[in-house]
Every structure is written in structure tokens, then in C-alpha cells.
Design a protein around this motif. Structure first.
Motif, PDB file in Angstrom:
ATOM      1  N   LEU A   1       0.828  -1.203   0.000  1.00 27.92           N
ATOM      2  CA  LEU A   1       0.000   0.000   0.000  1.00 27.92           C
ATOM      3  C   LEU A   1       0.864   1.255   0.000  1.00 27.92           C
ATOM      4  O   LEU A   1       0.611   2.201  -0.748  1.00 27.92           O
ATOM      5  CB  LEU A   1      -0.940   0.000   1.208  1.00 27.92           C
ATOM      6  N   LEU A   2       1.918   1.268   0.794  1.00 29.06           N
ATOM      7  CA  LEU A   2       2.831   2.408   0.851  1.00 29.06           C
ATOM      8  C   LEU A   2       3.537   2.623  -0.482  1.00 29.06           C
ATOM      9  O   LEU A   2       3.656   3.754  -0.955  1.00 29.06           O
ATOM     10  CB  LEU A   2       3.853   2.198   1.977  1.00 29.06           C
ATOM     11  N   VAL A   3       3.966   1.546  -1.124  1.00 37.01           N
ATOM     12  CA  VAL A   3       4.621   1.654  -2.437  1.00 37.01           C
ATOM     13  C   VAL A   3       3.634   2.173  -3.473  1.00 37.01           C
ATOM     14  O   VAL A   3       3.967   3.038  -4.290  1.00 37.01           O
ATOM     15  CB  VAL A   3       5.219   0.289  -2.857  1.00 37.01           C
ATOM     16  N   ALA A   4       2.402   1.691  -3.451  1.00 38.35           N
ATOM     17  CA  ALA A   4       1.389   2.146  -4.410  1.00 38.35           C
ATOM     18  C   ALA A   4       1.088   3.626  -4.228  1.00 38.35           C
ATOM     19  O   ALA A   4       0.967   4.375  -5.215  1.00 38.35           O
ATOM     20  CB  ALA A   4       0.115   1.318  -4.264  1.00 38.35           C
ATOM     21  N   LEU A   5       0.975   4.067  -2.986  1.00 38.61           N
ATOM     22  CA  LEU A   5       0.723   5.486  -2.734  1.00 38.61           C
ATOM     23  C   LEU A   5       1.901   6.349  -3.177  1.00 38.61           C
ATOM     24  O   LEU A   5       1.713   7.440  -3.729  1.00 38.61           O
ATOM     25  CB  LEU A   5       0.433   5.715  -1.248  1.00 38.61           C
ATOM     26  N   THR A   6       3.112   5.870  -2.959  1.00 37.37           N
ATOM     27  CA  THR A   6       4.299   6.618  -3.371  1.00 37.37           C
ATOM     28  C   THR A   6       4.370   6.737  -4.892  1.00 37.37           C
ATOM     29  O   THR A   6       4.650   7.814  -5.434  1.00 37.37           O
ATOM     30  CB  THR A   6       5.575   5.939  -2.827  1.00 37.37           C
ATOM     31  N   VAL A   7       4.115   5.637  -5.590  1.00 37.73           N
ATOM     32  CA  VAL A   7       4.116   5.670  -7.057  1.00 37.73           C
ATOM     33  C   VAL A   7       3.031   6.615  -7.559  1.00 37.73           C
ATOM     34  O   VAL A   7       3.252   7.399  -8.486  1.00 37.73           O
ATOM     35  CB  VAL A   7       3.925   4.246  -7.629  1.00 37.73           C
ATOM     36  N   GLY A   8       1.859   6.591  -6.961  1.00 43.07           N
ATOM     37  CA  GLY A   8       0.779   7.500  -7.346  1.00 43.07           C
ATOM     38  C   GLY A   8       1.133   8.955  -7.110  1.00 43.07           C
ATOM     39  O   GLY A   8       0.796   9.831  -7.906  1.00 43.07           O
ATOM     40  N   ALA A   9       1.835   9.218  -6.009  1.00 46.18           N
ATOM     41  CA  ALA A   9       2.218  10.598  -5.691  1.00 46.18           C
ATOM     42  C   ALA A   9       3.273  11.129  -6.650  1.00 46.18           C
ATOM     43  O   ALA A   9       3.350  12.330  -6.898  1.00 46.18           O
ATOM     44  CB  ALA A   9       2.727  10.683  -4.255  1.00 46.18           C
ATOM     45  N   ILE A  10       4.071  10.246  -7.206  1.00 38.48           N
ATOM     46  CA  ILE A  10       5.126  10.681  -8.123  1.00 38.48           C
ATOM     47  C   ILE A  10       4.651  10.655  -9.575  1.00 38.48           C
ATOM     48  O   ILE A  10       4.835  11.626 -10.305  1.00 38.48           O
ATOM     49  CB  ILE A  10       6.377   9.803  -7.951  1.00 38.48           C
ATOM     50  N   ALA A  11       4.062   9.551 -10.002  1.00 37.78           N
ATOM     51  CA  ALA A  11       3.745   9.376 -11.420  1.00 37.78           C
ATOM     52  C   ALA A  11       2.262   9.438 -11.740  1.00 37.78           C
ATOM     53  O   ALA A  11       1.866   9.255 -12.888  1.00 37.78           O
ATOM     54  CB  ALA A  11       4.300   8.040 -11.902  1.00 37.78           C
ATOM     55  N   GLY A  12       1.427   9.719 -10.780  1.00 37.91           N
ATOM     56  CA  GLY A  12      -0.016   9.747 -11.017  1.00 37.91           C
ATOM     57  C   GLY A  12      -0.452  10.993 -11.770  1.00 37.91           C
ATOM     58  O   GLY A  12       0.349  11.874 -12.082  1.00 37.91           O
ATOM     59  N   PRO A  13      -1.738  11.096 -12.091  1.00 35.71           N
ATOM     60  CA  PRO A  13      -2.243  12.231 -12.869  1.00 35.71           C
ATOM     61  C   PRO A  13      -2.102  13.571 -12.155  1.00 35.71           C
ATOM     62  O   PRO A  13      -2.077  14.621 -12.794  1.00 35.71           O
ATOM     63  CB  PRO A  13      -3.715  11.886 -13.109  1.00 35.71           C
ATOM     64  N   THR A  14      -2.000  13.552 -10.840  1.00 38.77           N
ATOM     65  CA  THR A  14      -1.780  14.791 -10.093  1.00 38.77           C
ATOM     66  C   THR A  14      -0.462  14.748  -9.341  1.00 38.77           C
ATOM     67  O   THR A  14      -0.251  15.515  -8.402  1.00 38.77           O
ATOM     68  CB  THR A  14      -2.936  15.025  -9.095  1.00 38.77           C
ATOM     69  N   GLY A  15       0.433  13.862  -9.762  1.00 38.03           N
ATOM     70  CA  GLY A  15       1.707  13.685  -9.081  1.00 38.03           C
ATOM     71  C   GLY A  15       2.748  14.705  -9.492  1.00 38.03           C
ATOM     72  O   GLY A  15       2.498  15.649 -10.252  1.00 38.03           O
TER      73      GLY A  15
ATOM     74  N   LEU B   1       5.369  14.427 -11.419  1.00 39.10           N
ATOM     75  CA  LEU B   1       5.728  14.456 -12.838  1.00 39.10           C
ATOM     76  C   LEU B   1       4.698  15.206 -13.682  1.00 39.10           C
ATOM     77  O   LEU B   1       5.024  15.741 -14.735  1.00 39.10           O
ATOM     78  CB  LEU B   1       5.900  13.029 -13.371  1.00 39.10           C
ATOM     79  N   ALA B   2       3.466  15.255 -13.229  1.00 40.99           N
ATOM     80  CA  ALA B   2       2.407  15.938 -13.976  1.00 40.99           C
ATOM     81  C   ALA B   2       2.411  17.445 -13.749  1.00 40.99           C
ATOM     82  O   ALA B   2       1.793  18.188 -14.513  1.00 40.99           O
ATOM     83  CB  ALA B   2       1.041  15.359 -13.599  1.00 40.99           C
ATOM     84  N   TRP B   3       3.105  17.929 -12.733  1.00 41.37           N
ATOM     85  CA  TRP B   3       3.096  19.365 -12.434  1.00 41.37           C
ATOM     86  C   TRP B   3       3.636  20.197 -13.574  1.00 41.37           C
ATOM     87  O   TRP B   3       3.066  21.226 -13.932  1.00 41.37           O
ATOM     88  CB  TRP B   3       3.892  19.657 -11.168  1.00 41.37           C
ATOM     89  N   ALA B   4       4.751  19.791 -14.156  1.00 40.06           N
ATOM     90  CA  ALA B   4       5.340  20.560 -15.258  1.00 40.06           C
ATOM     91  C   ALA B   4       4.389  20.606 -16.449  1.00 40.06           C
ATOM     92  O   ALA B   4       4.200  21.651 -17.063  1.00 40.06           O
ATOM     93  CB  ALA B   4       6.676  19.951 -15.664  1.00 40.06           C
ATOM     94  N   GLU B   5       3.797  19.469 -16.749  1.00 36.06           N
ATOM     95  CA  GLU B   5       2.851  19.413 -17.871  1.00 36.06           C
ATOM     96  C   GLU B   5       1.624  20.281 -17.585  1.00 36.06           C
ATOM     97  O   GLU B   5       1.148  21.008 -18.467  1.00 36.06           O
ATOM     98  CB  GLU B   5       2.423  17.969 -18.117  1.00 36.06           C
TER      99      GLU B   5
END
Length: 99
Positions: A17-31, A33-37
Motif C-alpha cells: 500500500l505504501l509503495v502504491a501510494l508513493t508511485v501514485g504521488a510521483i507518477a499519477g495524474p496529479t503527481g 511528474l504531472a506538475w510541469a505538464e
């Protein structure tokens, strides 16, 4: 001292669960990586809004000039001549200051 299997399962589930939340926070639609876009998209939309605002203001001005209670005679003349087909492409409009 060994942990019971049930405790290991809880810890494994918490880790997944912790790994899934971390991946979502980094690569998710509002993570992260999406900030620059999203910032780039925001700037493009602000530029488009500025262009549309200018077009709207120009149209609003034209509508105000065609107000039935006080239409601009030059614009009315231009539109009538254009509709009747008596305007020529090489015509030049000269405006006089003070009118």
C-alpha cells in the motif's frame, strides 16, 4: 523470535500500500511528474484566453458601434456598401481627427 504469519501478511500489505501510494504521488495524474505538464497547459490556456478576450472586446466594440440608437455612420455605410457589393478591394478609408 519469529513473527506469526498473520503479522507478516499485515506488514506485506502495508508495504504494498505504501509503495502504491508513493508511485501514485510521483507518477499519477496529479503527481510530481504531472506538475510541469499542468503548468505548461495552464500557460497555453492563459494565452488562448488573452487572444479570445481581445477578439471578444473587438466584437463588443463593433456591436456598440452598431447600436440602433446611435450607430456609427461610417461603419453603417461600410457595411451597406459591402452588402450591396459596391465596395472595392482597393479602396482606402481616410479618417479625419476631431470627428
Amino acid at each position: 523470535m519469529r513473527k506469526p504469519p498473520r503479522e507478516n501478511a499485515k506488514q506485506a500489505f502495508a508495504l504494498v500500500l505504501l509503495v502504491a501510494l508513493t508511485v501514485g504521488a510521483i507518477a499519477g495524474p496529479t503527481g510530481l511528474l504531472a506538475w510541469a505538464e499542468n503548468a505548461e497547459t495552464l500557460e497555453q490556456r492563459k494565452a488562448r484566453i488573452a487572444v479570445l478576450t481581445e477578439e471578444r472586446d473587438a466584437l463588443r466594440n463593433r456591436v456598440d458601434l452598431l447600436d440602433p440608437n446611435g450607430a456609427d455612420p461610417d461603419l453603417v455605410s461600410e457595411l451597406i456598401r459591402e452588402d450591396l457589393g459596391v465596395i472595392h478591394p482597393d479602396e482606402i478609408v481616410i479618417t479625419l481627427d476631431g470627428e
